[in-house]
Scaffold this active site. Structure first.
Site, PDB file in Angstrom:
ATOM      1  N   ILE A  13      36.438  45.989  43.380  1.00 47.42           N
ATOM      2  CA  ILE A  13      35.088  46.556  43.321  1.00 47.42           C
ATOM      3  C   ILE A  13      34.741  47.219  44.656  1.00 47.42           C
ATOM      4  N   ALA A  79      33.875  40.665  49.909  1.00 50.76           N
ATOM      5  CA  ALA A  79      35.116  39.899  50.127  1.00 50.76           C
ATOM      6  C   ALA A  79      34.995  38.504  49.527  1.00 50.76           C
ATOM      7  N   ALA A  80      36.004  38.131  48.768  1.00 52.91           N
ATOM      8  CA  ALA A  80      36.023  36.787  48.165  1.00 52.91           C
ATOM      9  C   ALA A  80      37.404  36.534  47.605  1.00 52.91           C
ATOM     10  N   THR A 121      28.263  36.750  41.093  1.00 52.06           N
ATOM     11  CA  THR A 121      28.752  36.825  39.712  1.00 52.06           C
ATOM     12  C   THR A 121      27.835  36.073  38.746  1.00 52.06           C
ATOM     13  N   ASP A 122      27.879  36.474  37.487  1.00 47.06           N
ATOM     14  CA  ASP A 122      27.112  35.744  36.462  1.00 47.06           C
ATOM     15  C   ASP A 122      27.684  34.347  36.216  1.00 47.06           C
ATOM     16  N   GLU A 123      28.919  34.100  36.693  1.00 45.76           N
ATOM     17  CA  GLU A 123      29.546  32.798  36.427  1.00 45.76           C
ATOM     18  C   GLU A 123      28.826  31.639  37.104  1.00 45.76           C
ATOM     19  N   TYR A 148      36.114  28.427  41.566  1.00 40.23           N
ATOM     20  CA  TYR A 148      35.682  29.774  41.953  1.00 40.23           C
ATOM     21  C   TYR A 148      34.170  29.921  41.796  1.00 40.23           C
ATOM     22  N   SER A 149      33.658  29.619  40.607  1.00 42.97           N
ATOM     23  CA  SER A 149      32.228  29.889  40.384  1.00 42.97           C
ATOM     24  C   SER A 149      31.349  28.933  41.198  1.00 42.97           C
ATOM     25  N   LYS A 152      31.140  30.462  44.630  1.00 44.04           N
ATOM     26  CA  LYS A 152      30.213  31.603  44.635  1.00 44.04           C
ATOM     27  C   LYS A 152      28.763  31.104  44.551  1.00 44.04           C
ATOM     28  N   LYS A 187      44.006  40.205  36.439  1.00 46.93           N
ATOM     29  CA  LYS A 187      42.786  40.110  35.637  1.00 46.93           C
ATOM     30  C   LYS A 187      43.053  40.563  34.190  1.00 46.93           C
ATOM     31  N   GLN A 192      46.708  43.114  30.431  1.00 49.97           N
ATOM     32  CA  GLN A 192      47.154  43.456  29.068  1.00 49.97           C
ATOM     33  C   GLN A 192      47.617  44.915  29.003  1.00 49.97           C
ATOM     34  N   LYS A 203      48.633  38.687  26.348  1.00 48.99           N
ATOM     35  CA  LYS A 203      48.517  37.218  26.272  1.00 48.99           C
ATOM     36  C   LYS A 203      47.042  36.828  26.168  1.00 48.99           C
ATOM     37  N   ARG A 212      33.007  37.972  26.952  1.00 47.24           N
ATOM     38  CA  ARG A 212      32.633  38.466  28.275  1.00 47.24           C
ATOM     39  C   ARG A 212      31.745  39.695  28.085  1.00 47.24           C
TER      40      ARG A 212
HETATM   41  P1  NAD Z   1      39.281  41.300  44.471  1.00 47.53           P
HETATM   42  O1  NAD Z   1      39.999  39.991  44.443  1.00 47.53           O
HETATM   43  O2  NAD Z   1      39.871  42.458  43.758  1.00 47.53           O
HETATM   44  O3  NAD Z   1      39.074  41.757  45.997  1.00 47.53           O
HETATM   45  C1  NAD Z   1      38.716  40.873  47.012  1.00 47.53           C
HETATM   46  C2  NAD Z   1      38.996  41.541  48.349  1.00 47.53           C
HETATM   47  O4  NAD Z   1      38.548  40.651  49.394  1.00 47.53           O
HETATM   48  C3  NAD Z   1      40.488  41.821  48.608  1.00 47.53           C
HETATM   49  O5  NAD Z   1      40.652  43.119  49.129  1.00 47.53           O
HETATM   50  C4  NAD Z   1      40.884  40.758  49.634  1.00 47.53           C
HETATM   51  O6  NAD Z   1      41.926  41.187  50.504  1.00 47.53           O
HETATM   52  C5  NAD Z   1      39.563  40.577  50.391  1.00 47.53           C
HETATM   53  N1  NAD Z   1      39.479  39.255  51.031  1.00 47.53           N
HETATM   54  C6  NAD Z   1      39.752  38.042  50.494  1.00 47.53           C
HETATM   55  N2  NAD Z   1      39.568  37.062  51.405  1.00 47.53           N
HETATM   56  C7  NAD Z   1      39.134  37.681  52.556  1.00 47.53           C
HETATM   57  C8  NAD Z   1      38.752  37.210  53.831  1.00 47.53           C
HETATM   58  N3  NAD Z   1      38.797  35.905  54.125  1.00 47.53           N
HETATM   59  N4  NAD Z   1      38.358  38.107  54.748  1.00 47.53           N
HETATM   60  C9  NAD Z   1      38.329  39.440  54.470  1.00 47.53           C
HETATM   61  N5  NAD Z   1      38.692  39.942  53.272  1.00 47.53           N
HETATM   62  C10 NAD Z   1      39.089  39.068  52.319  1.00 47.53           C
HETATM   63  O7  NAD Z   1      37.817  40.986  43.965  1.00 47.53           O
HETATM   64  P2  NAD Z   1      36.792  41.889  43.129  1.00 47.53           P
HETATM   65  O8  NAD Z   1      37.039  41.700  41.691  1.00 47.53           O
HETATM   66  O9  NAD Z   1      36.763  43.249  43.718  1.00 47.53           O
HETATM   67  O10 NAD Z   1      35.417  41.127  43.472  1.00 47.53           O
HETATM   68  C11 NAD Z   1      34.626  41.520  44.589  1.00 47.53           C
HETATM   69  C12 NAD Z   1      33.362  40.692  44.616  1.00 47.53           C
HETATM   70  O11 NAD Z   1      32.634  40.873  43.417  1.00 47.53           O
HETATM   71  C13 NAD Z   1      33.609  39.181  44.740  1.00 47.53           C
HETATM   72  O12 NAD Z   1      32.621  38.649  45.588  1.00 47.53           O
HETATM   73  C14 NAD Z   1      33.429  38.680  43.315  1.00 47.53           C
HETATM   74  O13 NAD Z   1      32.992  37.336  43.312  1.00 47.53           O
HETATM   75  C15 NAD Z   1      32.354  39.625  42.815  1.00 47.53           C
HETATM   76  N6  NAD Z   1      32.325  39.859  41.366  1.00 47.53           N
HETATM   77  C16 NAD Z   1      33.441  40.278  40.704  1.00 47.53           C
HETATM   78  C17 NAD Z   1      33.368  40.559  39.341  1.00 47.53           C
HETATM   79  C18 NAD Z   1      34.569  41.059  38.574  1.00 47.53           C
HETATM   80  O14 NAD Z   1      34.484  41.216  37.368  1.00 47.53           O
HETATM   81  N7  NAD Z   1      35.684  41.360  39.207  1.00 47.53           N
HETATM   82  C19 NAD Z   1      32.162  40.387  38.672  1.00 47.53           C
HETATM   83  C20 NAD Z   1      31.032  39.948  39.368  1.00 47.53           C
HETATM   84  C21 NAD Z   1      31.130  39.696  40.726  1.00 47.53           C
HETATM   85  O1  TDX Z   2      45.854  36.902  30.407  1.00 45.21           O
HETATM   86  C1  TDX Z   2      44.677  36.580  30.194  1.00 45.21           C
HETATM   87  N1  TDX Z   2      44.283  36.275  28.925  1.00 45.21           N
HETATM   88  C2  TDX Z   2      43.014  35.911  28.603  1.00 45.21           C
HETATM   89  O2  TDX Z   2      42.713  35.646  27.432  1.00 45.21           O
HETATM   90  C3  TDX Z   2      43.682  36.524  31.258  1.00 45.21           C
HETATM   91  C4  TDX Z   2      44.079  36.851  32.676  1.00 45.21           C
HETATM   92  C5  TDX Z   2      42.391  36.175  30.917  1.00 45.21           C
HETATM   93  N2  TDX Z   2      42.061  35.874  29.641  1.00 45.21           N
HETATM   94  C6  TDX Z   2      40.648  35.573  29.307  1.00 45.21           C
HETATM   95  C7  TDX Z   2      39.925  34.601  30.210  1.00 45.21           C
HETATM   96  C8  TDX Z   2      38.500  35.108  30.177  1.00 45.21           C
HETATM   97  O3  TDX Z   2      37.842  34.615  29.020  1.00 45.21           O
HETATM   98  O4  TDX Z   2      39.952  36.815  29.469  1.00 45.21           O
HETATM   99  C9  TDX Z   2      38.641  36.609  30.014  1.00 45.21           C
HETATM  100  C10 TDX Z   2      38.504  37.382  31.327  1.00 45.21           C
HETATM  101  O5  TDX Z   2      39.365  36.758  32.284  1.00 45.21           O
HETATM  102  P1  TDX Z   2      39.409  37.213  33.829  1.00 45.21           P
HETATM  103  O6  TDX Z   2      39.779  38.648  33.902  1.00 45.21           O
HETATM  104  O7  TDX Z   2      40.250  36.215  34.543  1.00 45.21           O
HETATM  105  O8  TDX Z   2      37.872  37.131  34.238  1.00 45.21           O
HETATM  106  P2  TDX Z   2      36.797  35.928  34.282  1.00 45.21           P
HETATM  107  O9  TDX Z   2      37.437  34.606  34.423  1.00 45.21           O
HETATM  108  O10 TDX Z   2      35.831  36.157  33.157  1.00 45.21           O
HETATM  109  O11 TDX Z   2      36.081  36.287  35.697  1.00 45.21           O
HETATM  110  C11 TDX Z   2      35.811  37.671  36.049  1.00 45.21           C
HETATM  111  O12 TDX Z   2      34.449  37.975  35.884  1.00 45.21           O
HETATM  112  C12 TDX Z   2      33.538  37.356  36.741  1.00 45.21           C
HETATM  113  C13 TDX Z   2      36.225  37.955  37.495  1.00 45.21           C
HETATM  114  O13 TDX Z   2      37.605  37.633  37.668  1.00 45.21           O
HETATM  115  C14 TDX Z   2      35.366  37.180  38.456  1.00 45.21           C
HETATM  116  O14 TDX Z   2      35.697  37.534  39.804  1.00 45.21           O
HETATM  117  C15 TDX Z   2      33.925  37.526  38.190  1.00 45.21           C
HETATM  118  O15 TDX Z   2      33.101  36.731  38.983  1.00 45.21           O
END
Ligand code: NAD
Ligand code: TDX
Length: 332
Positions: A13, A79-80, A121-123, A148-149, A152, A187, A192, A203, A212
């Site tokens: 993101i 960052a997370a 996150t909504d989690e 994780y959640s 957060k 993810k 997939q 899977k 979701r």
């Molecule tokens: P991501 O895992 O793709 O990216 C995380 C980034 O943070 C990476 O570039 C990693 O190198 C960096 N990082 C990790 N630990 C660090 C540290 N100690 N110091 C500096 N950098 C560090 O994650 P994302 O999916 O882009 O999520 C970004 C943010 O959004 C997170 O806070 C996550 O909780 C939140 N979020 C994600 C989703 C989602 O669907 N992916 C949804 C809602 C909220």
């Molecule tokens: O191979 C898979 N098969 C599957 O069925 C994977 C990787 C996941 N899943 C399911 C688990 C969840 O119900 O799909 C859904 C989405 O999984 P993820 O992509 O791991 O996301 P989720 O656990 O919902 O969390 C995501 O959204 C909220 C982000 O990873 C988080 O960072 C964010 O906070």
């Protein structure tokens, strides 16, 4: 606002946020990223060198954070450690980065009076029943399920306490599941897509009934920019695009868009403690700040995302084997 510190800007993101800022604004950005397995320098390739500076470092490094925060107008903290499955295998980096990292940034913005936006996150709200109209709002009690959640949720509470106790100028946002380019292939959606592109079967965890609420990453990032500029200090805003779908539907859509039979997938072991359903009510953000999602439909966004992974195999291929080996060990 002329200069921003974007933490986690080499992640999914964060990288899309920096790219969005380059297109839509005139700000200059310093990215602070540790480049863990989830960070990728290539996600920032091609951006203007006079507007984006990259610093490799840890958000828990107080001295570095202090120096970087002192030079900017605002911090956006992405960052997370972000993957639930990893947090079930080893919670420790989640506690360190998500809690101690947030604390380190809060202390620095407090000292320097710098505006701070916290990405969450909504989690943090736990999960909802299937087939009921209930959705999360800003008033829903915190009830996180996974390490994780929970980490957060803890980081959100630190931000709220620093606002109340120390007048830190912070806002928070809690967004639903993002999809789009540059998402790590651990993810769900990119795993997939790349499985099908590699000739592997998608899977699906458990029965696939889990829901979701999907939002395109650009819609999330536009909301973040809106809150950073117009949000009220101390307030939380939920971000969502009314994109509820169950996991089975999403896999079937991916297979169909890639020209495969829609039942060509495997059911695998369920995630322990797997949250059933997330759904966001984003009325506050829409009514108070006038944001609404631009991405026309999940189907169109998904098709564009599939096309991106098709065209950027060089970006994801190096991580594929190790990612799948890790899942295979878990029976997933
Ligand atoms: P991501 O895992 O793709 O990216 C995380 C980034 O943070 C990476 O570039 C990693 O190198 C960096 N990082 C990790 N630990 C660090 C540290 N100690 N110091 C500096 N950098 C560090 O994650 P994302 O999916 O882009 O999520 C970004 C943010 O959004 C997170 O806070 C996550 O909780 C939140 N979020 C994600 C989703 C989602 O669907 N992916 C949804 C809602 C909220
Ligand atoms: O191979 C898979 N098969 C599957 O069925 C994977 C990787 C996941 N899943 C399911 C688990 C969840 O119900 O799909 C859904 C989405 O999984 P993820 O992509 O791991 O996301 P989720 O656990 O919902 O969390 C995501 O959204 C909220 C982000 O990873 C988080 O960072 C964010 O906070």
């Amino acid at each position: 606002m002329d200069t921003l510190l974007v933490t986690g800007g080499a992640g999914f993101i964060g990288a899309n946020f920096v790219r969005w800022l380059m297109d839509q604004t005139a700000v200059r950005v310093t990215v602070l990223d540790k480049l863990t397995y989830a960070g990728n320098r290539d996600s920032l390739a091609g951006l203007p060198g006079d507007r984006v500076e990259f610093v490799r470092g840890d958000v828990c490094d107080a001295e570095l954070v202090e120096r970087l925060v002192a030079g900017v107008d605002a911090v956006v903290h992405f960052a997370a450690e972000s993957h639930n499955d990893n947090s079930l295998n080893d919670p420790s980096p989640f506690i360190q980065t998500n809690l101690v990292g947030t604390y380190t940034l809060l202390q620095a913005v407090r000292r320097h009076g710098v505006r701070y936006h916290h990405i969450s996150t909504d989690e943090v709200y736990g999960d909802l029943e299937l087939d009921v109209p209930t959705r999360f709002t800003e008033a829903t009690p915190y009830n996180p399920s996974s390490p994780y959640s929970a980490s957060k949720a803890g980081s959100d509470l630190l931000v709220r306490a620093w606002v109340r106790s120390f007048d830190v100028q912070a806002t928070l946002s809690n967004c639903s599941n993002n999809y789009g380019p540059y998402q790590h292939i651990e993810k769900f959606i990119p795993r997939q897509i790349t499985n099908v592109l590699c000739g592997l079967r998608p899977k699906l965890y458990g029965s696939g009934a889990n829901v979701r609420d999907w939002i395109h990453v650009d819609d999330h990032n536009e909301a973040v920019w809106t809150i950073l500029n117009r949000g009220q200090i101390g307030q939380t805003y939920l971000i969502g695009a009314d994109g509820e779908r169950d996991n089975r539907q999403v896999i079937e859509d991916i297979l169909t868009l890639l020209g495969r039979p829609s039942d060509d997938y495997d059911l695998v072991a369920d995630r322990p403690g797997h949250d059933l359903r997330y759904a966001i009510d984003s009325t506050k953000l829409r009514q108070e700040l006038g944001w609404s999602p631009r991405y026309p439909s999940f189907q169109q966004g998904l098709a564009a995302t599939i096309e991106w992974y098709r065209q950027h195999e060089d970006w994801w291929r190096p991580a594929k084997e190790a990612t799948e080996a890790k899942y295979a060990q878990q029976g997933q």
